[in-house]
Design a protein around this motif. Structure first.
Motif, short mmCIF file in Angstrom:
data_model
loop_
_atom_site.label_atom_id
_atom_site.label_comp_id
_atom_site.label_asym_id
_atom_site.label_seq_id
_atom_site.Cartn_x
_atom_site.Cartn_y
_atom_site.Cartn_z
N GLY A 280 0.81 -1.22 0.00
CA GLY A 280 0.00 0.00 0.00
C GLY A 280 0.84 1.26 0.00
N GLY A 281 1.91 1.26 0.80
CA GLY A 281 2.77 2.44 0.85
C GLY A 281 3.50 2.69 -0.46
N MET A 282 3.95 1.62 -1.12
CA MET A 282 4.63 1.77 -2.41
C MET A 282 3.66 2.25 -3.48
SD MET A 282 7.02 -1.64 -2.22
CE MET A 282 8.03 -1.29 -3.66
N THR B 36 -3.81 8.94 3.07
CA THR B 36 -3.21 7.99 4.01
C THR B 36 -4.24 7.10 4.69
OG1 THR B 36 -3.34 9.62 5.82
CG2 THR B 36 -1.32 9.60 4.50
N THR B 37 -5.46 7.05 4.16
CA THR B 37 -6.54 6.33 4.83
C THR B 37 -6.24 4.86 5.03
OG1 THR B 37 -8.21 7.86 3.99
CG2 THR B 37 -8.98 5.69 4.67
N ALA B 38 -5.71 4.19 4.00
CA ALA B 38 -5.52 2.74 4.07
C ALA B 38 -4.13 2.33 4.54
CB ALA B 38 -5.79 2.14 2.68
N LEU B 39 -3.35 3.28 5.07
CA LEU B 39 -1.97 2.98 5.44
C LEU B 39 -1.81 2.88 6.95
CD1 LEU B 39 -0.22 5.54 3.04
CD2 LEU B 39 -0.80 3.15 2.58
N ASP B 40 -0.83 2.08 7.39
CA ASP B 40 -0.56 2.03 8.83
C ASP B 40 0.13 3.31 9.26
OD1 ASP B 40 2.40 1.76 8.73
OD2 ASP B 40 1.97 -0.18 7.84
#
Length: 321
Positions: free
Chosen positions: A157-159, A182-186
């Protein structure tokens, strides 16, 4: 001339049950190189307002009305369709909420970013690929050569979010619009992405609009803030003033609901009730159903934004009285 000029914007959608009034008389501006956060609950009209600015709403169901809708001097209400692609790429770019849904799963990352370059610049394919590789390095992508040859499902997800930022910035836009980036990121990756966006803004001097429901995100990334609720602007001020002295009861309730403000175990505070029905929005203040300070006047009269100093405006009858 401001980079973004929105004046009296209203957006409605046709549905089997009637007209959904998603945005009502919204006005805001953004100067060159400045940053603005738009916050509020889901359904408050944040994303729809900016999608209307970029002419990305479906013309079959959406009705857009505004006194002024300008992007770097371009009248987006009258801009010909054949010129919109150039405006969206070189003047404004958008980072979507879900990067996985924004990339075509059938094509490699290099193909999709290269296509963006070729659509906006008169360069060869090899030159476009070099620009893509350079931009992936610029957004601090780990192992950019491998990423270029990867399909979207092969990336984290971050990439993927970094690849989305690279796609948004590769045409060197004057403004970046980040819709819940950034909703779906840790939390660790979220901090990295926010730092990256801030660094790139300082490096390029572009304007930034951050759309989010998370007040912690805007506290770290923008200077000014707009609080929306029920399709309307409730408060408009600097981030510092909002956190130090919020005036509208909705802004106060949002801040009070942030966990961890008081040491020790405390019950999480919530805003009771539900957002107004956009099919039948109230005649008065849209927040009066859930506001502890509301009276009969709030039910009947729609408040207008009124200034309290040079950098603070609030739409609340109780604050004005």
């Amino acid at each position: 001339m401001p980079l973004v000029e929105i004046e009296n914007l209203s957006v409605s959608f046709s549905s089997p049950d009637g007209q959904v009034q998603a945005v009502r008389d919204v006005s805001l501006t953004l100067e060159h190189g400045q940053s603005l956060g738009i916050v509020g609950e889901s359904g408050s009209g944040k994303s729809v307002s900016l999608m209307a600015l970029l002419r990305l709403l479906p013309t079959q169901s959406a009705t857009v009305r505004a006194t002024k809708l300008r992007l770097d001097g371009v009248d987006m209400l009258t801009c010909p369709k054949n010129e919109l692609a150039g405006v969206r790429g070189k003047v404004a770019s958008l980072i979507f909420q879900d990067p996985m849904a924004s990339f075509d799963p059938l094509f490699k990352i290099a193909d999709q970013l290269t296509e963006t370059v070729l659509a906006h610049f008169d360069v060869s394919k090899s030159e476009a690929e070099q620009r893509v590789l350079s931009m992936l390095n610029r957004v601090e992508m780990p192992d950019p050569n491998r990423v270029m040859s990867s399909y979207p499902h092969q990336l984290s997800g971050g990439m993927l979010q970094r690849a989305m930022i690279a796609m948004a910035l590769i045409c060197e836009p004057k403004i970046l619009i980040a819709d819940e980036p950034t909703t779906a990121l840790d939390v660790t990756v979220q901090a990295q992405i926010l730092q990256l966006i801030g660094d790139l803004q300082q490096e390029t001097g572009m304007g930034l609009i951050m759309i989010t429901h998370d007040l912690g995100v805007v506290a770290e990334t923008v200077n000014d803030i707009v609080v929306m609720y029920g399709g309307k602007v409730m408060e408009q001020t600097t981030v510092f003033d909002l956190f130090e002295a919020p005036r509208h009861p909705y802004a106060q309730a949002l801040l009070a609901s942030i966990p961890g403000q008081v040491a020790g175990k405390r019950k999480l505070r919530e805003i009771p009730g539900q957002a107004p029905n956009p099919l039948a929005p109230p005649a008065g203040c849209p927040f009066h159903f859930r506001c502890e300070k509301a009276d009969a006047k709030c039910v009947e009269q729609m408040p207008v934004l009124q200034r309290f100093g040079p950098n603070h405006a609030t739409a609340c009858l109780k604050v004005m009285s």
